[in-house]
Scaffold this active site. Structure first.
Site, PDB file in Angstrom:
ATOM      1  N   LYS A 138      27.623  48.385  39.288  1.00  0.00           N
ATOM      2  CA  LYS A 138      27.415  47.516  40.449  1.00  0.00           C
ATOM      3  C   LYS A 138      28.549  47.763  41.439  1.00  0.00           C
ATOM      4  O   LYS A 138      29.727  47.650  41.090  1.00  0.00           O
ATOM      5  CB  LYS A 138      27.450  46.067  39.963  1.00  0.00           C
ATOM      6  CG  LYS A 138      26.602  45.112  40.746  1.00  0.00           C
ATOM      7  CD  LYS A 138      26.626  43.774  40.012  1.00  0.00           C
ATOM      8  CE  LYS A 138      25.882  42.704  40.742  1.00  0.00           C
ATOM      9  NZ  LYS A 138      26.137  41.396  40.153  1.00  0.00           N
TER      10      LYS A 138
HETATM   11  C1  E4P Z   1      24.002  38.780  40.699  1.00  0.00           C
HETATM   12  O1  E4P Z   1      23.944  39.982  40.649  1.00  0.00           O
HETATM   13  C2  E4P Z   1      24.864  38.047  41.639  1.00  0.00           C
HETATM   14  O2  E4P Z   1      26.196  38.396  41.441  1.00  0.00           O
HETATM   15  C3  E4P Z   1      24.633  36.580  41.469  1.00  0.00           C
HETATM   16  O3  E4P Z   1      23.239  36.351  41.464  1.00  0.00           O
HETATM   17  C4  E4P Z   1      25.321  35.728  42.505  1.00  0.00           C
HETATM   18  O4  E4P Z   1      24.875  34.401  42.371  1.00  0.00           O
HETATM   19  P1  E4P Z   1      25.644  33.145  43.058  1.00  0.00           P
HETATM   20  O5  E4P Z   1      25.492  33.281  44.536  1.00  0.00           O
HETATM   21  O6  E4P Z   1      24.936  31.948  42.523  1.00  0.00           O
HETATM   22  O7  E4P Z   1      27.078  33.246  42.626  1.00  0.00           O
END
Ligand code: E4P
Length: 219
Positions: free
Chosen positions: A83
């Protein structure tokens, strides 16, 4: 639509994987920090539970360092997805790592143009954050609709992975719009099954069955 679970909590992942609903996992540095555990131990354990893509996020900010971190992380398991953030350095790292055959999830996407750049950099997944857009009074799901139109228009293979999901409506709308994946926090995934008429219907059936005095197994 594929379901990824958005957590680094291995107990939650194990429990949900047993339902057959988990096609992959996404983590981020905040989710790993919440566990209080070693990053590599957590990721290795998750990859052993789930066969599908497991996103592990780099923490470097320059392309070269992201590539070095990505190469190290992908040694953890064959289903690791690297990522990277939606920056120019992140896109450079995306191109290099995908050219090497590694799955890459480009994260922190908040605009259709950013999603277009990620697709052109060969991203396996683009992660638009719908909840965080809603938080600032911008309709997060509109972004999913825009990205779907653009990707279909040019036949990009990049999968739309709807992230920052906060409620069951996000999941339903993502499915209606043809998003490829929703990454869902455990509590929201568990809540998808809930309907008061299901609970009431089951309670009524069981009460009526009780009155018959019968037992399926004892007959
Ligand atoms: C997933 O890949 C993201 O990092 C995550 O969904 C972020 O979610 P949040 O905005 O609730 O922290």
């Amino acid at each position: 639509m594929k379901f990824f679970v958005d957590t680094a909590d291995t107990e939650d992942i194990r429990d949900l994987a047993a339902t057959g609903m988990v096609d992959g996992v996404t983590t981020n540095p905040s989710l790993v920090a919440k566990t209080g555990r070693n990053f590599f131990d957590v990721l290795k354990e998750i990859c052993a539970i789930v066969d599908g893509p497991v996103s592990a996020e780099v923490t470097a900010t320059s392309a070269d360092s992201m590539i070095t971190e990505g190469r190290k992380l992908r040694e953890l398991a064959q289903n690791i997805t690297i990522k990277v953030p939606l920056t120019w350095d992140g896109l450079k790292a995306c191109k290099t790592l995908t050219d090497e055959g590694t799955m890459v999830n480009v994260t922190l996407c908040f605009s259709a143009n950013q999603a277009l750049l990620a697709a052109k950099a060969g991203a396996t997944f683009i992660s638009p954050f719908v909840g965080r857009l809603d938080d600032i009074h911008i309709e997060g799901m509109d972004l999913i609709e825009d990205i779907r139109i653009i990707y279909d228009q040019y036949d990009f293979d990049t999968e739309i992975l709807v992230a920052s999901i906060r409620n069951p409506n996000h999941v339903k709308e993502a499915a209606k719009m043809g998003a490829d994946v929703s990454t869902i926090p455990p509590n929201v995934l568990r809540s998808l099954i809930k309907h008061p008429l299901t609970d009431k219907g089951l309670a009524d059936f069981l009460a009526d069955w009780e009155k018959t005095g019968q037992s399926i197994l004892d007959t």
